[in-house]
Scaffold this motif. Structure first.
Motif, PDB file in Angstrom:
ATOM      1  N   UNK A  58       4.274  -5.031   4.953  1.00  0.00           N
ATOM      2  CA  UNK A  58       3.813  -5.621   6.204  1.00  0.00           C
ATOM      3  C   UNK A  58       3.859  -4.510   7.247  1.00  0.00           C
ATOM      4  N   UNK A  59       2.705  -3.929   7.560  1.00  0.00           N
ATOM      5  CA  UNK A  59       2.667  -2.796   8.496  1.00  0.00           C
ATOM      6  C   UNK A  59       2.792  -3.248   9.945  1.00  0.00           C
ATOM      7  N   UNK A  60       2.574  -4.520  10.226  1.00  0.00           N
ATOM      8  CA  UNK A  60       2.729  -5.024  11.590  1.00  0.00           C
ATOM      9  C   UNK A  60       4.203  -5.100  11.985  1.00  0.00           C
ATOM     10  N   UNK A  61       5.075  -5.380  11.002  1.00  0.00           N
ATOM     11  CA  UNK A  61       6.497  -5.531  11.278  1.00  0.00           C
ATOM     12  C   UNK A  61       7.345  -4.429  10.640  1.00  0.00           C
ATOM     13  N   UNK A  62       6.710  -3.554   9.883  1.00  0.00           N
ATOM     14  CA  UNK A  62       7.425  -2.445   9.266  1.00  0.00           C
ATOM     15  C   UNK A  62       8.432  -2.862   8.214  1.00  0.00           C
ATOM     16  N   UNK A  63       8.017  -3.804   7.341  1.00  0.00           N
ATOM     17  CA  UNK A  63       8.948  -4.298   6.325  1.00  0.00           C
ATOM     18  C   UNK A  63       8.178  -4.774   5.086  1.00  0.00           C
ATOM     19  N   UNK A  64       8.888  -5.005   3.980  1.00  0.00           N
ATOM     20  CA  UNK A  64       8.239  -5.580   2.796  1.00  0.00           C
ATOM     21  C   UNK A  64       7.760  -7.005   3.106  1.00  0.00           C
ATOM     22  N   UNK A  65       6.698  -7.435   2.451  1.00  0.00           N
ATOM     23  CA  UNK A  65       6.106  -8.769   2.680  1.00  0.00           C
ATOM     24  C   UNK A  65       6.797  -9.812   1.804  1.00  0.00           C
ATOM     25  N   UNK A  66       8.059 -10.048   2.074  1.00  0.00           N
ATOM     26  CA  UNK A  66       8.876 -11.005   1.316  1.00  0.00           C
ATOM     27  C   UNK A  66       8.266 -12.405   1.362  1.00  0.00           C
ATOM     28  N   UNK A  67       8.116 -13.016   0.184  1.00  0.00           N
ATOM     29  CA  UNK A  67       7.627 -14.387   0.093  1.00  0.00           C
ATOM     30  C   UNK A  67       6.120 -14.541  -0.008  1.00  0.00           C
ATOM     31  N   UNK A  68       5.353 -13.445   0.122  1.00  0.00           N
ATOM     32  CA  UNK A  68       3.893 -13.566   0.025  1.00  0.00           C
ATOM     33  C   UNK A  68       3.493 -14.033  -1.373  1.00  0.00           C
ATOM     34  N   UNK A  69       2.548 -14.958  -1.437  1.00  0.00           N
ATOM     35  CA  UNK A  69       2.018 -15.428  -2.720  1.00  0.00           C
ATOM     36  C   UNK A  69       0.900 -14.508  -3.180  1.00  0.00           C
ATOM     37  N   UNK A 123       5.412 -15.134  -6.188  1.00  0.00           N
ATOM     38  CA  UNK A 123       5.813 -14.836  -4.809  1.00  0.00           C
ATOM     39  C   UNK A 123       6.629 -13.549  -4.833  1.00  0.00           C
ATOM     40  N   UNK A 124       6.459 -12.749  -3.806  1.00  0.00           N
ATOM     41  CA  UNK A 124       7.152 -11.466  -3.738  1.00  0.00           C
ATOM     42  C   UNK A 124       8.615 -11.634  -3.351  1.00  0.00           C
ATOM     43  N   UNK A 125       9.455 -10.752  -3.875  1.00  0.00           N
ATOM     44  CA  UNK A 125      10.885 -10.797  -3.586  1.00  0.00           C
ATOM     45  C   UNK A 125      11.207 -10.060  -2.282  1.00  0.00           C
ATOM     46  N   UNK A 126      12.498  -9.866  -2.019  1.00  0.00           N
ATOM     47  CA  UNK A 126      12.987  -9.217  -0.789  1.00  0.00           C
ATOM     48  C   UNK A 126      12.395  -7.830  -0.569  1.00  0.00           C
ATOM     49  N   UNK A 160       9.349  -6.970  -1.415  1.00  0.00           N
ATOM     50  CA  UNK A 160       7.896  -7.028  -1.392  1.00  0.00           C
ATOM     51  C   UNK A 160       7.276  -6.732  -2.747  1.00  0.00           C
ATOM     52  N   UNK A 161       8.057  -6.945  -3.803  1.00  0.00           N
ATOM     53  CA  UNK A 161       7.621  -6.693  -5.177  1.00  0.00           C
ATOM     54  C   UNK A 161       7.790  -7.963  -6.000  1.00  0.00           C
ATOM     55  N   UNK A 162       7.214  -7.963  -7.184  1.00  0.00           N
ATOM     56  CA  UNK A 162       7.442  -9.073  -8.110  1.00  0.00           C
ATOM     57  C   UNK A 162       8.725  -8.786  -8.884  1.00  0.00           C
ATOM     58  N   UNK A 163       9.400  -9.833  -9.331  1.00  0.00           N
ATOM     59  CA  UNK A 163      10.649  -9.645 -10.080  1.00  0.00           C
ATOM     60  C   UNK A 163      10.399  -9.008 -11.444  1.00  0.00           C
ATOM     61  N   UNK A 164       9.233  -9.242 -12.012  1.00  0.00           N
ATOM     62  CA  UNK A 164       8.836  -8.647 -13.293  1.00  0.00           C
ATOM     63  C   UNK A 164       7.408  -8.129 -13.143  1.00  0.00           C
ATOM     64  N   UNK A 165       7.005  -7.273 -14.045  1.00  0.00           N
ATOM     65  CA  UNK A 165       5.634  -6.750 -14.021  1.00  0.00           C
ATOM     66  C   UNK A 165       4.631  -7.908 -14.068  1.00  0.00           C
ATOM     67  N   UNK A 166       3.512  -7.743 -13.379  1.00  0.00           N
ATOM     68  CA  UNK A 166       2.447  -8.753 -13.458  1.00  0.00           C
ATOM     69  C   UNK A 166       1.906  -8.846 -14.883  1.00  0.00           C
TER      70      UNK A 166
END
Length: 119
Positions: free
Chosen positions: A11-22, A40-43, A45-51
Motif C-alpha cells: 500500500x504505497x498510500x500508507x507505506x505498509x503491506x496491504x494486510x487483508x486484501x482479497x 486474503x493477504x497476511x500481515x 501483504x503476502x499469502x501464507x502459502x504459494x498461490x
C-alpha cells in the motif's frame, strides 16, 4: 529453489503491506476462465502459502485480480469516492516455464498501481 507462483502487495498510500486484501487467481484458456484460488493477504501483504506450488505450476496464461477498492474502503470505514477510481485491478501474465518461480507484486494506492516480474 522449487517452482512456485507468489505475490506481495504494498500500500504505497500508507507505506505498509496491504494486510487483508482479497486476491483471486484465474487460469485462462482462450475465452474460458477457471477460478483457481481466492485468498486474503497476511500481515506482510503476502499469502501464507504459494498461490501455485511446484506440483500445481503449469504453462499457460493467468490473471490475478486484486481487490484494491475493497481494501482501501475498509481503511476509510467505507468513506470516499463513489464510484471508486480503482476497484478490482486485473494483472494478466503468462507462465512459460513450469519449473521456474514467478513473483507478481503489486504496488498500489487508491489512484494508481504498478507491477513487474519480481524474484
Amino acid at each position: 529453489m522449487a517452482a512456485k507462483l507468489s505475490t506481495h502487495v504494498l500500500d504505497t498510500a500508507h507505506g505498509c503491506p496491504a494486510r487483508g486484501m482479497q486476491i483471486e487467481l484465474w487460469s485462462l484458456a482462450g475465452e474460458s476462465r477457471k477460478l483457481v484460488k481466492m485468498v486474503r493477504l497476511n500481515e506482510d501483504g503476502r499469502t501464507d502459502a504459494a498461490l501455485l506450488g511446484p506440483e500445481e505450476m503449469q504453462v499457460g496464461e493467468y490473471e490475478l485480480i486484486f481487490h484494491v477498492g475493497e481494501y482501501f474502503a475498509s481503511l476509510s470505514g467505507g468513506e470516499g469516492d463513489k464510484p471508486l477510481f480503482l476497484n478490482k485491478v486485473p494483472v494478466r501474465f503468462g507462465i512459460s516455464d513450469a519449473g521456474a518461480s514467478y513473483h507478481v507484486p503489486l504496488l498500489t494506492s487508491p489512484w494508481a498501481y504498478s507491477t513487474y516480474r519480481g524474484s
